[in-house]
Design a protein around this motif. Structure first.
Motif, PDB file in Angstrom:
ATOM      1  N   UNK A  70      33.396  38.266  45.590  1.00  0.00           N
ATOM      2  CA  UNK A  70      34.296  39.337  45.160  1.00  0.00           C
ATOM      3  C   UNK A  70      35.228  38.820  44.065  1.00  0.00           C
ATOM      4  N   UNK A  71      35.695  37.599  44.199  1.00  0.00           N
ATOM      5  CA  UNK A  71      36.538  37.010  43.146  1.00  0.00           C
ATOM      6  C   UNK A  71      35.757  36.906  41.834  1.00  0.00           C
ATOM      7  N   UNK A  72      34.492  36.522  41.908  1.00  0.00           N
ATOM      8  CA  UNK A  72      33.672  36.426  40.706  1.00  0.00           C
ATOM      9  C   UNK A  72      33.486  37.801  40.066  1.00  0.00           C
ATOM     10  N   UNK A  73      33.308  38.834  40.885  1.00  0.00           N
ATOM     11  CA  UNK A  73      33.166  40.198  40.356  1.00  0.00           C
ATOM     12  C   UNK A  73      34.449  40.639  39.652  1.00  0.00           C
ATOM     13  N   UNK A  74      35.576  40.364  40.273  1.00  0.00           N
ATOM     14  CA  UNK A  74      36.852  40.757  39.688  1.00  0.00           C
ATOM     15  C   UNK A  74      37.085  40.018  38.371  1.00  0.00           C
ATOM     16  N   UNK A  75      36.749  38.749  38.342  1.00  0.00           N
ATOM     17  CA  UNK A  75      36.905  37.974  37.107  1.00  0.00           C
ATOM     18  C   UNK A  75      36.032  38.546  36.001  1.00  0.00           C
ATOM     19  N   UNK A  76      34.792  38.876  36.318  1.00  0.00           N
ATOM     20  CA  UNK A  76      33.899  39.441  35.303  1.00  0.00           C
ATOM     21  C   UNK A  76      34.423  40.783  34.800  1.00  0.00           C
ATOM     22  N   UNK A  77      34.919  41.617  35.711  1.00  0.00           N
ATOM     23  CA  UNK A  77      35.461  42.913  35.294  1.00  0.00           C
ATOM     24  C   UNK A  77      36.709  42.743  34.440  1.00  0.00           C
ATOM     25  N   UNK A  78      37.542  41.758  34.774  1.00  0.00           N
ATOM     26  CA  UNK A  78      38.721  41.493  33.945  1.00  0.00           C
ATOM     27  C   UNK A  78      38.326  40.997  32.550  1.00  0.00           C
ATOM     28  N   UNK A 119      42.892  34.891  55.739  1.00  0.00           N
ATOM     29  CA  UNK A 119      43.527  33.574  55.859  1.00  0.00           C
ATOM     30  C   UNK A 119      44.652  33.451  54.834  1.00  0.00           C
ATOM     31  N   UNK A 120      45.606  32.551  55.104  1.00  0.00           N
ATOM     32  CA  UNK A 120      46.761  32.370  54.211  1.00  0.00           C
ATOM     33  C   UNK A 120      46.324  31.959  52.814  1.00  0.00           C
ATOM     34  N   UNK A 121      45.331  31.072  52.714  1.00  0.00           N
ATOM     35  CA  UNK A 121      44.851  30.624  51.408  1.00  0.00           C
ATOM     36  C   UNK A 121      44.262  31.795  50.621  1.00  0.00           C
ATOM     37  N   UNK A 122      43.502  32.647  51.301  1.00  0.00           N
ATOM     38  CA  UNK A 122      42.909  33.798  50.625  1.00  0.00           C
ATOM     39  C   UNK A 122      43.980  34.802  50.217  1.00  0.00           C
ATOM     40  N   UNK A 139      46.987  34.063  49.319  1.00  0.00           N
ATOM     41  CA  UNK A 139      47.613  33.490  48.126  1.00  0.00           C
ATOM     42  C   UNK A 139      46.733  33.722  46.896  1.00  0.00           C
ATOM     43  N   UNK A 140      45.426  33.542  47.054  1.00  0.00           N
ATOM     44  CA  UNK A 140      44.493  33.805  45.958  1.00  0.00           C
ATOM     45  C   UNK A 140      44.514  35.280  45.585  1.00  0.00           C
ATOM     46  N   UNK A 141      44.645  36.141  46.586  1.00  0.00           N
ATOM     47  CA  UNK A 141      44.711  37.573  46.321  1.00  0.00           C
ATOM     48  C   UNK A 141      45.951  37.912  45.496  1.00  0.00           C
ATOM     49  N   UNK A 142      47.076  37.288  45.804  1.00  0.00           N
ATOM     50  CA  UNK A 142      48.291  37.520  45.023  1.00  0.00           C
ATOM     51  C   UNK A 142      48.096  37.100  43.574  1.00  0.00           C
ATOM     52  N   UNK A 143      47.422  35.957  43.378  1.00  0.00           N
ATOM     53  CA  UNK A 143      47.153  35.502  42.005  1.00  0.00           C
ATOM     54  C   UNK A 143      46.229  36.479  41.278  1.00  0.00           C
TER      55      UNK A 143
END
Length: 130
Positions: A60-68, A101-104, A106-110
């Motif tokens: 999902x992060x890769x998809x969001x990056x590609x769309x951005x 998870x807390x790490x995810x 934090x990544x979501x906030x970024x």
């Protein structure tokens, strides 16, 4: 061969394409008048039943990056960039459900921060007065 058969054949090819090929088509706006590409690509990339939550999160992060990246590319048509940004926002609820998870989180906030900054900086309609 009729024009309709050629068009139908072209439409069928992208539906059978691998997710990487669809990502390329989306990123470089090869079919900017086909918004059906976006949900099909995410279905093939992220919504695969055998994936674990962490694998789904990564994809999902890769998809969001590609769309951005697609949205920020000013060489892409304005309507395609706007379509990608709109679809990206529809993915945010899915990202929220995966971020347990807390790490995810934090990544979501970024990711949200990056979306906000990119959306503000590259707003295609606001700069052109459209």
């Amino acid at each position: 061969m009729s024009d309709q058969r050629i068009t139908d054949s072209y439409a069928l090819r992208w539906r059978r394409a691998r997710p990487e090929a669809l990502g390329y088509i989306i990123r470089y706006a090869e079919m900017p008048d086909n918004p059906e590409l976006l949900p099909s690509w995410v279905d093939q990339t992220v919504r695969v039943p055998k994936l674990s939550v962490s694998e789904r999160w990564q994809r999902m992060q890769e998809c969001i990056t590609l769309l951005l990246e697609t949205y920020a590319d000013t060489l892409n048509p304005v309507h395609w960039r706007s379509t990608c940004l709109d679809f990206l926002h529809s993915l945010l609820t899915e990202v929220d459900s995966l971020a347990d998870m807390a790490k995810q989180q934090e990544q979501q906030k970024r990711l949200l921060w990056e979306i906000q900054v990119t959306g503000f900086y590259f707003a295609p309609c606001a700069k052109r007065g459209v």
